[in-house]
Design a protein around this motif. Structure first.
Motif, PDB file in Angstrom:
ATOM      1  N   ALA A  42      18.520   1.454  16.627  1.00 27.90           N
ATOM      2  CA  ALA A  42      19.550   0.467  16.294  1.00 27.90           C
ATOM      3  C   ALA A  42      20.286  -0.005  17.541  1.00 27.90           C
ATOM      4  N   VAL A  43      20.569   0.901  18.447  1.00 27.14           N
ATOM      5  CA  VAL A  43      21.224   0.515  19.696  1.00 27.14           C
ATOM      6  C   VAL A  43      20.300  -0.381  20.520  1.00 27.14           C
ATOM      7  N   ALA A  44      19.027   0.004  20.629  1.00 26.27           N
ATOM      8  CA  ALA A  44      18.077  -0.797  21.398  1.00 26.27           C
ATOM      9  C   ALA A  44      17.979  -2.215  20.849  1.00 26.27           C
ATOM     10  N   HIS A  45      17.901  -2.344  19.541  1.00 22.51           N
ATOM     11  CA  HIS A  45      17.790  -3.672  18.942  1.00 22.51           C
ATOM     12  C   HIS A  45      19.073  -4.471  19.124  1.00 22.51           C
ATOM     13  N   ALA A  46      20.214  -3.810  19.085  1.00 20.40           N
ATOM     14  CA  ALA A  46      21.484  -4.510  19.311  1.00 20.40           C
ATOM     15  C   ALA A  46      21.571  -5.029  20.744  1.00 20.40           C
ATOM     16  N   ALA A 292      29.210  -1.806  21.012  1.00 22.85           N
ATOM     17  CA  ALA A 292      30.253  -0.787  20.876  1.00 22.85           C
ATOM     18  C   ALA A 292      29.930   0.212  19.783  1.00 22.85           C
ATOM     19  N   CYS A 293      30.505   1.391  19.915  1.00 22.62           N
ATOM     20  CA  CYS A 293      30.347   2.441  18.925  1.00 22.62           C
ATOM     21  C   CYS A 293      31.196   2.135  17.695  1.00 22.62           C
ATOM     22  N   GLY A 294      30.586   2.225  16.530  1.00 23.25           N
ATOM     23  CA  GLY A 294      31.308   2.145  15.270  1.00 23.25           C
ATOM     24  C   GLY A 294      31.285   3.498  14.590  1.00 23.25           C
ATOM     25  N   ARG A 299      39.211  -0.045   9.175  1.00 27.35           N
ATOM     26  CA  ARG A 299      40.426  -0.427   9.896  1.00 27.35           C
ATOM     27  C   ARG A 299      40.317  -0.102  11.386  1.00 27.35           C
ATOM     28  N   ALA A 300      39.885   1.118  11.707  1.00 26.58           N
ATOM     29  CA  ALA A 300      39.795   1.528  13.107  1.00 26.58           C
ATOM     30  C   ALA A 300      38.735   0.728  13.848  1.00 26.58           C
ATOM     31  N   ASP A 301      37.576   0.511  13.224  1.00 26.81           N
ATOM     32  CA  ASP A 301      36.517  -0.271  13.858  1.00 26.81           C
ATOM     33  C   ASP A 301      36.992  -1.700  14.132  1.00 26.81           C
ATOM     34  N   VAL A 320      27.603  -0.688  16.448  1.00 22.13           N
ATOM     35  CA  VAL A 320      26.503   0.084  15.879  1.00 22.13           C
ATOM     36  C   VAL A 320      27.054   1.446  15.469  1.00 22.13           C
ATOM     37  N   ASP A 321      26.740   1.882  14.272  1.00 24.66           N
ATOM     38  CA  ASP A 321      27.203   3.189  13.806  1.00 24.66           C
ATOM     39  C   ASP A 321      26.710   4.276  14.755  1.00 24.66           C
TER      40      ASP A 321
END
Length: 346
Positions: A42-46, A292-294, A299-301, A320-321
């Motif tokens: 998921a990170v790579a694709h983002a 960014a990290c989700g 609310r926080a994200d 990305v989660d």
């Protein structure tokens, strides 16, 4: 020659990553393994939405990587035992006196201090492998260091942590003067800011002993993004408070006092292992964006997205989660490494 590590906001040629493979970090059951594969993918694709991505793949994972990553991500094969590319991969540098020349610092890597659980000897060879693939000049260093243990502004300032570079498991005979001299030689750092420690979870058995890239980053010259824990029930409440006070008394290489921007932690305090170190500071800046990290907290994200968009004007934030990544010891910044575009690093 004078090597300089550009700011992470400088234009990139690409981002490098390493694909998960069997081992302690992956997990010991099928569900855990699939969670890791999915998170790294998921990170790579983002990232690939913004710039090219090259994934180093262990031969044992060749078919899975091709099936999972698809055509969006370039793939090259090399033996791996860990897959935190920021830490064992090269730190890319440029030479302002030789436009177009790319350098790759090959730090000595010993698995974050050679703890009993770490498997790292194969991945310790990846910096040289990547340097050769990119045509970069190799800059060898005897300093035991990881890419996640430093953060720069591209103008001479470096953030680092006493419990990392001065860790006797890493550099038994090091002192600040020796470390600073080596950072000046390899990445052009002329002004070091030493943090006394990192976040609490990072001192657990599987932690890095205080990496700075989960604590603070420099989105632009003179500005700091600082991880801020707002809940007094979490031990990082005092840690982040004390670090803010310390940083408020420092300046960057140009003599500017910092504008410190608080980047609050999510509301979650604990997971099954103890107090979490979930941090929005551990993001990757890419061309025209931020990955960014989700953490699954609406609310926080959303608040973190707003702060990051303000800190990086004109860049779109993609979340990305990252809970599966943090459960294994790091975040998005930890599993990626940017390669600057040498013709336009300014």
């Amino acid at each position: 020659m004078t090597w300089r590590m550009p700011a992470e906001t400088a234009p990139h040629e690409r981002t490098w990553m390493a694909f998960p493979r069997a081992g302690l970090t992956l997990g010991d059951d099928a569900a855990s393994a699939e969670e890791a594969y999915a998170a790294w993918t998921a990170v790579a694709h983002a990232v690939a939405e913004y710039e090219p991505v090259t994934m180093v793949v262990d031969p044992s994972e060749r078919e899975r990587a091709r099936r999972t990553l698809g055509s969006h991500v370039d793939q090259v094969e090399a033996p791996l035992d860990e897959f935190w590319m920021r830490d064992f991969g090269p730190t890319f540098v440029v030479d302002d006196e030789r436009p177009g020349v790319l350098g790759a610092v090959d730090w000595t890597f010993n698995g974050w201090g050679d703890p009993e659980w770490a498997e790292w000897r194969k991945s310790a060879e990846i910096a040289r492998f990547v340097a050769e693939r990119t045509g970069a000049e190799l800059v060898s260093s005897l300093l035991v260091n990881e890419g996640g243990g430093i953060h720069v502004d591209g103008e001479g300032t470096v953030l680092l942590t006493e419990t990392v570079q001065l860790d006797p498991r890493r550099n038994r005979y090091a002192d600040k003067e020796r470390v600073e001299a080596e950072l000046a030689r390899t990445i052009g750092a002329t002004h070091a800011i030493w943090l006394p420690r990192g976040l609490t979870r990072d001192y657990d058995d599987f932690g890095t002993n205080g990496h700075v890239d989960i604590v603070a980053s420099i989105p632009s010259p003179g500005t700091l993004l600082l991880h801020t824990q707002r809940d007094p029930e979490h031990p990082d409440y005092e840690v982040s408070r004390d670090l803010r006070a310390l940083l408020a008394e420092t300046t960057d290489a140009a003599g500017r006092s910092w504008e410190i921007v608080d980047l609050p932690a999510p509301a979650t305090l604990r997971d099954e292992e103890g107090f979490v170190d979930w941090s929005y500071v551990n993001h990757l800046v890419v061309n025209d964006g931020v990955v960014a990290c989700g953490f699954g907290e609406e609310r926080a994200d959303a608040e973190a997205t707003e702060i990051l968009e303000a800190a990086y004007p004109g860049r779109r934030v993609t979340m990305v989660d990252s809970r599966p990544i943090f459960a294994r010891g790091g975040g998005i910044h930890c599993i990626t490494q940017q390669q600057p575009a040498v013709e336009t690093v300014r």
